[in-house]
Design a protein around this motif. Structure first.
Motif, PDB file in Angstrom:
ATOM      1  N   UNK A  69       0.820  -1.229   0.000  1.00 47.75           N
ATOM      2  CA  UNK A  69       0.000   0.000   0.000  1.00 47.75           C
ATOM      3  C   UNK A  69       0.845   1.268   0.000  1.00 47.75           C
ATOM      4  N   UNK A  70       1.944   1.272   0.764  1.00 51.78           N
ATOM      5  CA  UNK A  70       2.812   2.455   0.803  1.00 51.78           C
ATOM      6  C   UNK A  70       3.490   2.675  -0.541  1.00 51.78           C
ATOM      7  N   UNK A  71       3.903   1.574  -1.184  1.00 46.43           N
ATOM      8  CA  UNK A  71       4.532   1.697  -2.503  1.00 46.43           C
ATOM      9  C   UNK A  71       3.569   2.296  -3.512  1.00 46.43           C
ATOM     10  N   UNK A  72       2.303   1.863  -3.457  1.00 37.98           N
ATOM     11  CA  UNK A  72       1.306   2.389  -4.385  1.00 37.98           C
ATOM     12  C   UNK A  72       1.072   3.878  -4.147  1.00 37.98           C
ATOM     13  N   UNK A  73       1.053   4.306  -2.896  1.00 42.22           N
ATOM     14  CA  UNK A  73       0.877   5.731  -2.582  1.00 42.22           C
ATOM     15  C   UNK A  73       2.012   6.562  -3.178  1.00 42.22           C
ATOM     16  N   UNK A  74       3.242   6.072  -3.062  1.00 41.17           N
ATOM     17  CA  UNK A  74       4.388   6.799  -3.612  1.00 41.17           C
ATOM     18  C   UNK A  74       4.293   6.873  -5.140  1.00 41.17           C
ATOM     19  N   UNK A  75       3.938   5.750  -5.767  1.00 45.76           N
ATOM     20  CA  UNK A  75       3.827   5.728  -7.225  1.00 45.76           C
ATOM     21  C   UNK A  75       2.704   6.638  -7.706  1.00 45.76           C
ATOM     22  N   UNK A  76       1.575   6.652  -6.986  1.00 45.30           N
ATOM     23  CA  UNK A  76       0.477   7.557  -7.341  1.00 45.30           C
ATOM     24  C   UNK A  76       0.910   9.015  -7.214  1.00 45.30           C
ATOM     25  N   UNK A  77       1.623   9.319  -6.137  1.00 46.02           N
ATOM     26  CA  UNK A  77       2.087  10.694  -5.920  1.00 46.02           C
ATOM     27  C   UNK A  77       3.071  11.110  -7.005  1.00 46.02           C
ATOM     28  N   UNK A  78       3.964  10.207  -7.397  1.00 47.24           N
ATOM     29  CA  UNK A  78       4.924  10.519  -8.453  1.00 47.24           C
ATOM     30  C   UNK A  78       4.210  10.772  -9.776  1.00 47.24           C
ATOM     31  N   UNK A  79       3.169   9.950 -10.065  1.00 42.01           N
ATOM     32  CA  UNK A  79       2.413  10.138 -11.301  1.00 42.01           C
ATOM     33  C   UNK A  79       1.651  11.455 -11.283  1.00 42.01           C
ATOM     34  N   UNK A  80       1.079  11.823 -10.131  1.00 41.17           N
ATOM     35  CA  UNK A  80       0.351  13.078 -10.017  1.00 41.17           C
ATOM     36  C   UNK A  80       1.294  14.263 -10.161  1.00 41.17           C
ATOM     37  N   UNK A  81       2.492  14.151  -9.593  1.00 39.35           N
ATOM     38  CA  UNK A  81       3.477  15.224  -9.731  1.00 39.35           C
ATOM     39  C   UNK A  81       3.862  15.424 -11.191  1.00 39.35           C
TER      40      UNK A  81
END
Length: 308
Positions: A69-81
């Motif tokens: 779950x934490x990895x997915x949050x980081x990947x989502x944040x990177x994509x949003x950035x």
């Protein structure tokens, strides 16, 4: 503990969701050795193994399951950035998705054309097969999404309805002469049913109809191509149902008007937990073009008189 990189977390996420490391490496355009290197670097950074590699297939450890779950949050944040800093929102990279034969014959070309215009840096790879195969490949991480008839019963997949298709029973004039009113059950007693294979999405639709009308089946002829099914029905091999408007355009006899098949819902399906912008954007694009009344193989879009 060193902070993991986005590329390491991306490798971990795909390795955790694909059937094997080879498929995961292919999805992010790496060699298997390069993927394994990133996973080893991530495990070294956090100081614990993420996969148990002692068996024939690597499986997540408890630490790996907690990290997902934490990895997915980081990947989502990177994509949003990345989306927020771009001059215009755009998709790029590689997208492999699945559709059934009817979708490929109708709205798929329109989808590919629109994506090429709006997201020229995104490479599309459509894969055509029956619904059961598409669901399995999606669950194995081999596809980004699929558009399949019906909602998936798989807990690891999410389904959202994006459209529907209508079908009509049809037969060659020699099997159902206009001068004689013959019901579908009687035709099916005397002639084979020509239809898609059992793992096609239309099977649920057919089974519901047969049960409701207590129609017996003496023989079935299976084929995974709608065009071939239409050709066999037109040649008088047997009776079957076709996408609405096809019988009229193929000069076939419409039968069973008093006992029609219900519309079949089509769903956009993706893996649960996959919150990438690619998935959401492609879902919107599919919903904007999906139309089962157009079939280049038999002519243009249906006229108002031909629509059901």
């Amino acid at each position: 503990m060193a902070l993991p990189s986005v590329k390491q977390l991306e490798a971990f996420w795909w390795a955790a969701h694909c059937a094997n490391f080879s498929t995961a490496a292919e999805r992010i355009h790496l060699s298997v050795s390069a993927l394994s290197k990133r996973l080893s670097e991530l495990e070294a950074a956090i100081g614990q193994p993420l996969f148990d590699r002692s068996g024939q297939k690597a499986v997540l450890t408890e630490t790996g399951r907690r990290l997902l779950p934490a990895a997915l949050q980081v990947l989502d944040a990177a994509a949003e950035f990345e989306r927020s800093t771009a001059d215009a929102p755009a998709l790029r990279g590689h997208c492999r998705f699945g559709v059934g034969d009817l979708s490929a014959l109708t709205w798929l070309p329109a989808l590919v054309s629109r994506v090429r215009k709006t997201h020229p840096e995104l490479t599309l790879e459509p894969y055509v097969n029956v619904g059961g195969v598409l669901e399995q490949r999606l669950a194995d991480g081999e596809l980004d999404f699929a558009v399949i008839a019906g909602l998936s019963p798989r807990s690891e997949l999410v389904s959202r309805s994006v459209g529907s298709a209508r079908f009509e029973w049809a037969a060659a004039a020699e099997l159902a002469p206009p001068s004689r009113k013959t019901g579908i059950p009687e035709l099916l007693r005397r002639h084979p049913l020509v239809t898609l294979p059992p793992d096609a999405g239309t099977t649920r639709l057919l089974d519901d109809w047969l049960l409701a009308h207590q129609a017996p089946i003496t023989q079935r002829i299976f084929c995974n191509s709608w065009v071939a099914v239409a050709g066999m029905i037109g040649a008088g091999v047997g009776v079957g149902f076709l996408p609405a408007c096809w019988p009229a355009r193929l000069k076939l006899r419409r039968v069973g008007e008093r006992s029609p098949l219900r519309p079949l819902q089509y769903a956009f399906q993706w893996r649960r937990g996959d919150a990438r912008g690619l998935v959401a954007s492609m879902q919107a694009l599919v919903a904007s073009v999906i139309d089962f009344t157009y079939a280049p193989c038999i002519g243009a879009a249906a006229t108002d008189e031909e629509r059901p």
